[in-house]
Design a protein around this motif. Sequence first.
Motif, mmCIF file in Angstrom:
data_model
loop_
_atom_site.group_PDB
_atom_site.id
_atom_site.type_symbol
_atom_site.label_atom_id
_atom_site.label_comp_id
_atom_site.label_asym_id
_atom_site.label_seq_id
_atom_site.Cartn_x
_atom_site.Cartn_y
_atom_site.Cartn_z
ATOM 1 N N UNK A 151 -2.243 4.158 -6.086
ATOM 2 C CA UNK A 151 -2.266 4.038 -7.542
ATOM 3 C C UNK A 151 -3.413 3.119 -7.918
ATOM 4 N N UNK A 152 -4.173 3.485 -8.928
ATOM 5 C CA UNK A 152 -5.265 2.603 -9.355
ATOM 6 C C UNK A 152 -4.719 1.281 -9.892
ATOM 7 N N UNK A 153 -5.504 0.206 -9.764
ATOM 8 C CA UNK A 153 -5.051 -1.118 -10.230
ATOM 9 C C UNK A 153 -4.594 -1.122 -11.690
ATOM 10 N N UNK A 154 -5.277 -0.360 -12.546
ATOM 11 C CA UNK A 154 -4.895 -0.359 -13.971
ATOM 12 C C UNK A 154 -3.508 0.277 -14.178
ATOM 13 N N UNK A 155 -3.145 1.243 -13.354
ATOM 14 C CA UNK A 155 -1.807 1.846 -13.442
ATOM 15 C C UNK A 155 -0.763 0.861 -12.951
ATOM 16 N N UNK A 156 -1.050 0.181 -11.866
ATOM 17 C CA UNK A 156 -0.127 -0.819 -11.319
ATOM 18 C C UNK A 156 0.142 -1.897 -12.372
ATOM 19 N N UNK A 157 -0.913 -2.370 -13.033
ATOM 20 C CA UNK A 157 -0.781 -3.395 -14.067
ATOM 21 C C UNK A 157 -0.042 -2.852 -15.285
ATOM 22 N N UNK A 158 -0.427 -1.662 -15.752
ATOM 23 C CA UNK A 158 0.190 -1.079 -16.950
ATOM 24 C C UNK A 158 1.685 -0.851 -16.762
ATOM 25 N N UNK A 159 2.098 -0.496 -15.552
ATOM 26 C CA UNK A 159 3.514 -0.242 -15.290
ATOM 27 C C UNK A 159 4.268 -1.500 -14.851
ATOM 28 N N UNK A 160 3.560 -2.630 -14.730
ATOM 29 C CA UNK A 160 4.199 -3.895 -14.362
ATOM 30 C C UNK A 160 4.757 -3.890 -12.950
ATOM 31 N N UNK A 161 3.957 -3.412 -11.997
ATOM 32 C CA UNK A 161 4.421 -3.263 -10.623
ATOM 33 C C UNK A 161 3.773 -4.279 -9.692
ATOM 34 N N UNK A 162 4.457 -4.556 -8.598
ATOM 35 C CA UNK A 162 3.864 -5.279 -7.486
ATOM 36 C C UNK A 162 3.804 -4.300 -6.322
ATOM 37 N N UNK A 163 2.855 -4.524 -5.434
ATOM 38 C CA UNK A 163 2.657 -3.592 -4.329
ATOM 39 C C UNK A 163 2.614 -4.349 -3.012
ATOM 40 N N UNK A 164 3.216 -3.739 -2.001
ATOM 41 C CA UNK A 164 3.197 -4.278 -0.652
ATOM 42 C C UNK A 164 2.554 -3.223 0.230
ATOM 43 N N UNK A 174 -4.616 12.974 8.865
ATOM 44 C CA UNK A 174 -5.358 11.785 9.271
ATOM 45 C C UNK A 174 -4.454 10.543 9.223
ATOM 46 N N UNK A 175 -4.936 9.421 9.779
ATOM 47 C CA UNK A 175 -4.160 8.179 9.703
ATOM 48 C C UNK A 175 -3.829 7.848 8.243
ATOM 49 N N UNK A 176 -2.671 7.242 8.042
ATOM 50 C CA UNK A 176 -2.197 6.968 6.681
ATOM 51 C C UNK A 176 -1.647 5.548 6.598
ATOM 52 N N UNK A 177 -1.628 5.022 5.381
ATOM 53 C CA UNK A 177 -1.067 3.706 5.113
ATOM 54 C C UNK A 177 0.067 3.859 4.105
ATOM 55 N N UNK A 178 1.159 3.147 4.365
ATOM 56 C CA UNK A 178 2.334 3.203 3.497
ATOM 57 C C UNK A 178 2.299 2.028 2.524
ATOM 58 N N UNK A 179 2.601 2.308 1.261
ATOM 59 C CA UNK A 179 2.678 1.286 0.229
ATOM 60 C C UNK A 179 4.070 1.316 -0.405
ATOM 61 N N UNK A 180 4.598 0.128 -0.699
ATOM 62 C CA UNK A 180 5.888 0.006 -1.370
ATOM 63 C C UNK A 180 5.665 -0.702 -2.707
ATOM 64 N N UNK A 181 6.119 -0.048 -3.755
ATOM 65 C CA UNK A 181 5.960 -0.576 -5.118
ATOM 66 C C UNK A 181 7.313 -0.984 -5.673
ATOM 67 N N UNK A 182 7.319 -2.102 -6.407
ATOM 68 C CA UNK A 182 8.519 -2.599 -7.094
ATOM 69 C C UNK A 182 8.108 -3.070 -8.489
ATOM 70 N N UNK A 183 9.108 -3.214 -9.325
ATOM 71 C CA UNK A 183 8.839 -3.835 -10.626
ATOM 72 C C UNK A 183 8.529 -5.320 -10.379
ATOM 73 N N UNK A 184 7.614 -5.867 -11.181
ATOM 74 C CA UNK A 184 7.278 -7.297 -11.052
ATOM 75 C C UNK A 184 8.453 -8.152 -11.440
#
Length: 184
Positions: A151-164, A174-184
């Motif tokens: 997710x682009x940084x502006x979407x993360x901010x607009x939705x009030x999320x934190x990302x791990x 191909x190789x992949x990376x997992x991200x976990x999103x939560x509400x701030x």
Amino acid sequence: MTSDLALFRRRLMQNPRQISAIAPSSRALARAMTLGLGPNSGPVVEFGPGTGRFTEAILARGVPPENLALFELDEEFVAHLRQKFPGVTVHRRPAQDAVELVKDRVGVVISGLPLLSMPPDVREGIVSAAFAILAPRGRFVQFTYGPRAPLPPETITALGLTVNKGNKVWANLPPATVYRFRRS
């Protein structure tokens, strides 16, 4: 029953834009995506299950079939999923419709959708739907092949999320990376 790989390849050849992957997700990626799930996770929703690799991992972690709902658009994948996973609810509807169809708050939404290849309004609609059905402390789990968050940084901010950001899963093509999103 058609093998998962044969079905994946056929659907890829018929609709490469919708599939948006060169190979099915690996078991290693499925384990990384489902880390932390168990019999007490509560309801779980999966967006874009495809042939069901993540679905298998969710169930293997002990989530009861009746606590799992899948959202898949591809008609052949839906038929395959319904046959392969009895007791699991399979909707042939877009992820955005989860808001209408999922009545209980869920603990986790697992997404195999290619968010970064989607138009921004569709991507934001999917992520907004995920957070509309998630319990207050629920998490949205998404992977990406790229070097940045799915997710682009502006979407993360607009939705009030934190990302791990998790570790890179090298045992995937191909190789992949997992991200976990939560509400701030």
